[in-house]
Design an enzyme around this catalytic site. Structure first.
Site, PDB file in Angstrom:
ATOM      1  N   SER A 254       0.844  -1.196   0.000  1.00  0.00           N
ATOM      2  CA  SER A 254       0.000   0.000   0.000  1.00  0.00           C
ATOM      3  C   SER A 254       0.872   1.236   0.000  1.00  0.00           C
ATOM      4  O   SER A 254       2.033   1.201   0.430  1.00  0.00           O
ATOM      5  CB  SER A 254      -0.891   0.023   1.237  1.00  0.00           C
ATOM      6  N   ASP A 255       0.318   2.331  -0.506  1.00  0.00           N
ATOM      7  CA  ASP A 255       0.935   3.613  -0.208  1.00  0.00           C
ATOM      8  C   ASP A 255       0.762   3.858   1.287  1.00  0.00           C
ATOM      9  O   ASP A 255      -0.032   3.195   1.960  1.00  0.00           O
ATOM     10  CB  ASP A 255       0.291   4.731  -1.038  1.00  0.00           C
ATOM     11  N   TRP A 256       1.471   4.832   1.811  1.00  0.00           N
ATOM     12  CA  TRP A 256       1.514   5.031   3.258  1.00  0.00           C
ATOM     13  C   TRP A 256       0.130   5.465   3.771  1.00  0.00           C
ATOM     14  O   TRP A 256      -0.397   6.502   3.367  1.00  0.00           O
ATOM     15  CB  TRP A 256       2.591   6.053   3.595  1.00  0.00           C
TER      16      TRP A 256
END
Length: 834
Positions: A254-256
């Site tokens: 995932s992105d952050w």
């Protein structure tokens, strides 16, 4: 062998030590051993259910946790894609848009190699780069990061060698942000509504090439939703497309903080939640696994995918840090300079303004917010603190040589490191700078923990804060002193902060940006008197996490003496204060820069405008009167050298636009569908496949400068286009003769566009399908051969859900840009037997 054994033992990897010991014993039989998947399964079988659940969540923001008892090392990540973002200084490369503007795949490979080496010098296993999203609109705050421009073919051809370069150094690359993350407005929840044909023809090809050709080790899911479903739990995107159709077997992260669920994300999306296990951890996963609501088999698949990907990269076999590579690597700096030289695009050059002849041009006024020191870059997670940065002013001094007069004028308050302040020291004597009182709380409470004099207010701290040797994430700072204007007139006060900042001038509150927020810029214009001492107070507050505190004050009015210089170079545009992650920027130049350009143009007839930006900006107020105009993007730490070499003719500009440079924002084919169709929830990509030059061609609208455009100090001509079928391809071989008919050596980007029959489905009038960059001496000729595959001629048939080659005649045109194609030929698909 003994050295490696000792390193592994000291690191706690005793199972790996035993394997190494037995393998090195006399009489030990060499064998192929288990492959990465089998080794991963063996390790997974030894992990507890709780260890597996926790392993799917990141730790300490930038790490995959280690399991020492099993010899599983901790894996370190680093932000990209403009360099390896660490607390210490690291090479800052030109923006992804600048690399795309080079149209040089081998240069992309070289930058990948250099960035991989930078990772190894710092012990980084996974680089969070490259960014691949298309430039759909000119104002996207992250356009500058993306190695793509507006065309999927260009993006794919540039990204494959970049990834191969990174991974050749034993570093895993990460293709991001998957997918259609084309705006920062409401990026955490906006749903991009995109039809399947548009996705497959425009927004997915670069990712597909990254997976199928470059074998990228990791892919990062985007923040946004795609057709109503978050990317991190989108079964069509992550399972059907990425895993099943493309065969991706690497790590999908995932992105952050882009994970919004447990069950949908686990079943349909990611392997790894970053930066920590808010959803993927023991507390959430173990009860669902034990109850049967989540599959243990699927859990094991995720564990094996992550572990086998790390094993394939060799992370279990060696220390990742390579001490033989210096952190400040001269090879990396040379690569950064090479990219800057090829990425700058010369857009206008009238009356022989450029190149500046060092024999005749002996005085240059350098003005604007980006003049000195260094050159700007975009903001956000890609921001890299370089070991040094060459400004345009310094570059021109070196290029013009001894005796030349090159003066930087602090006009525009764009650089936070150039404003000149004074304050009283302990002896009540005036000294340069501002007196900073640093409090270890966010309310200016009690005596300051530290008092010092700061030359400038230009700080960006990570999680450690400004206090040496201890962690303080909530703090406040008060700077006091004076500003004495050197000239009468308007001055710009500019404050950028994360979290909050306010500014007092002579006791009056002039900037009040005292609400907690991410990096944000506030500005104010004040009319000041020369020689008068103005009391200045700047207050800053940070309450958590990373912190940014920057303040500048400088005149807007241009000194009349600029008219006396042989030439004026205006460095304008955006910066990490006005363009970057988290928000979209304006199309207009910020901070009254249009007025600044107009004033300089009136004073000095030999004015060169250098624009720093991630893409197109509004040039209408001043372009007609600008003798010369360059797009510099964000050219990295060596940018000042490259720009000066181009301005003085030491380097012939060879960059070409990877985007259409819009005349007006409203001309852009996608802007009518931006930012949202319903107050921020959805954005409809109603323009479909007509993005960038495809849309300009369809509407027959003239951009300011077309896709593929760029000037040179020499001229190139085309002739003798021939086309031959390559049966083994199946493909077409397209050749033409290119001649340097000018007086200087230079590089040309030979571009091939295809116009389809377009009878069965509505298709763009033409599309880029091949290109090559060639360097020629004056009067030199070269036959350039380009390949066009049948697959490149296909469109995606939404009725059949398959790629299809439309029968009929295709027009092939070759030339300088999408609007300048002097030679052409036709082909017939499928071939008709004679």
């Amino acid at each position: 062998m003994i050295l490696l054994f000792g390193r592994l033992l000291c690191s706690g990897y005793w199972p790996a030590c035993l394997l190494l010991w037995f393998a090195s014993c006399p009489g030990a039989k060499a064998g192929p051993g288990p492959g990465p998947e089998e080794r991963a399964r063996q390790l997974a079988a030894q992990m507890t259910l709780g260890e597996k659940a926790d392993y799917l969540g990141g730790v300490r923001s930038m790490y995959i946790r280690g399991i020492p008892r099993l010899g599983i090392p901790e894996i370190k990540m680093s932000d990209g894609p403009l360099g390896v973002r660490q607390d210490e200084a690291s090479t800052r490369y030109p923006a992804g848009a600048a690399l795309a503007a080079s149209w040089n795949p081998e240069l992309a490979r070289a930058e990948g190699v250099a960035m991989g080496r930078d990772c190894r010098a710092r012990g980084v296993h996974i680089l969070l780069a490259p960014g691949l999203n298309l430039h759909r609109i000119p104002v996207n705050g992250r356009n500058f990061e993306y190695l793509s421009g507006e065309d999927p073919f260009l993006a794919a051809r540039m990204v494959v060698p970049f990834i191969e370069g990174v991974q050749s150094q034993g570093v895993m690359a990460t293709a991001k942000h998957f997918a259609v993350n084309n705006q920062e407005f409401n990026r955490m929840s906006i749903s991009a509504g995109v039809d399947e044909r548009t996705l497959r023809e425009l927004y997915l090809p670069a990712f597909e090439a990254a997976v199928k050709e470059a074998h990228v080790g990791a892919v990062m899911d985007a923040y946004n939703r795609l057709n109503g479903v978050f990317c991190t739990e989108n079964a069509w995107l992550d399972r059907r497309m990425l895993r099943e159709e493309w065969g991706f077997r690497g790590i999908l992260m995932s992105d952050w903080s882009a994970t919004h669920s447990v069950i949908p994300a686990f079943r349909n999306g990611i392997d790894l939640e970053m930066p920590s296990g808010e959803h993927f951890d023991q507390a959430h996963l173990v009860p669902l696994l034990r109850s049967g609501k989540l599959s243990v088999r699927q859990l094991n698949e995720k564990i094996v995918r992550v572990l086998s990907s790390l094993i394939r990269m060799g992370f279990f076999e060696r220390p990742q840090r390579d001490a033989s590579i210096p952190e400040r690597d001269p090879a990396s700096e040379r690569t950064a300079l090479a990219v800057a030289r090829e990425g700058v695009v010369l857009l206008k050059n009238t009356a022989g303004t450029l190149p500046l002849d060092p024999a005749r041009v002996r005085s240059v006024a350098v003005l604007g917010p980006a003049a000195h020191p260094g050159v700007p870059t975009g903001g956000g997670s890609s921001y890299v603190n370089p070991p040094h940065a060459v400004s345009v002013c310094d570059g021109l001094r070196a290029a013009l040589g001894p005796g030349a007069k090159v003066d930087a004028f602090g006009v525009g308050a764009g650089s936070f490191g150039t404003s000149r302040f004074v304050c009283l020291d302990d002896r009540q004597q005036l000294v340069p700078g501002l007196r900073g009182e640093y409090f270890d709380n966010d309310e200016f409470r009690g005596p300051p923990a530290q008092v010092r004099t700061d030359a400038h207010v230009d700080f960006a701290w990570n999680d450690n804060g400004p206090f040496p040797h201890r962690l303080v994430s909530a703090f406040s700072i008060r700077w006091t002193g004076f500003f004495v204007p050197a000239q009468d007139g308007q001055h710009l006060l500019r404050a950028r902060s994360d979290d909050a900042m306010r500014v007092y001038l002579d006791g009056q509150l002039v900037i009040n940006d005292w609400e907690d927020h991410g990096s944000h810029t506030a500005s104010q214009i004040q009319t000041l008197q020369a020689g008068r001492r103005y009391a200045l107070k700047v207050e800053y507050r940070n309450r958590a996490g990373g912190a940014v505190a920057q303040f500048a004050l400088a005149p807007i009015d241009v000194p009349a003496e600029v008219a006396t210089y042989d030439a004026a170079v205006l460095c304008v545009g955006f910066s990490n204060a006005t363009e970057g992650e988290g928000s979209d920027r304006t199309f207009d130049l910020p901070d009254n820069q249009d007025d600044l350009i107009a004033k300089v143009e009136k004073l000095n007839p030999r004015t060169v405008v250098v624009l720093f930006s991630g893409g197109a900006a509004n040039a209408q107020p001043w372009i007609a009167d600008a003798p010369a105009f360059l797009e510099a993007w964000y050219p990295g730490q060596e940018g000042g050298t490259a720009i000066a070499e181009i301005l003085t003719g030491q380097v012939n500009p060879s960059g070409r636009l990877p985007i259409s440079f819009d005349r007006n924002a409203t001309d852009n084919p996608a802007m009518r569908n931006y930012p949202s169709s319903d107050h921020g929830s959805h954005v409809a990509y109603r323009e479909g496949v007509y993005v960038g030059y495809r849309g300009y061609d369809q509407s027959r609208t003239e951009p300011l400068y077309p896709f593929g455009y760029g000037l040179s100090y020499t001229k190139f001509s085309y002739a003798d286009l021939t086309v031959n079928r390559v049966p083994a391809g199946p493909a077409w071989e397209v050749s033409c003769r290119v001649t340097n008919s000018g007086e200087h050596a230079g590089s040309e980007v030979v571009q091939l566009y295809v116009t389809p029959p377009g009878r069965e489905v509505d298709r763009p009038p033409k599309e880029l399908k091949a290109f090559a960059k060639v360097t020629l001496e004056p009067d030199q000729q070269q036959t350039v051969t380009l390949m066009v595959k049948d697959q490149d001629l296909c469109f995606y048939d939404i009725k059949r859900h398959a790629w299809r080659l439309e029968p009929g005649r295709y027009l092939l045109r070759v030339g300088h840009s999408s609007r300048d194609l002097p030679v052409q030929a036709e082909i017939q698909e499928p071939i008709i037997s004679q």
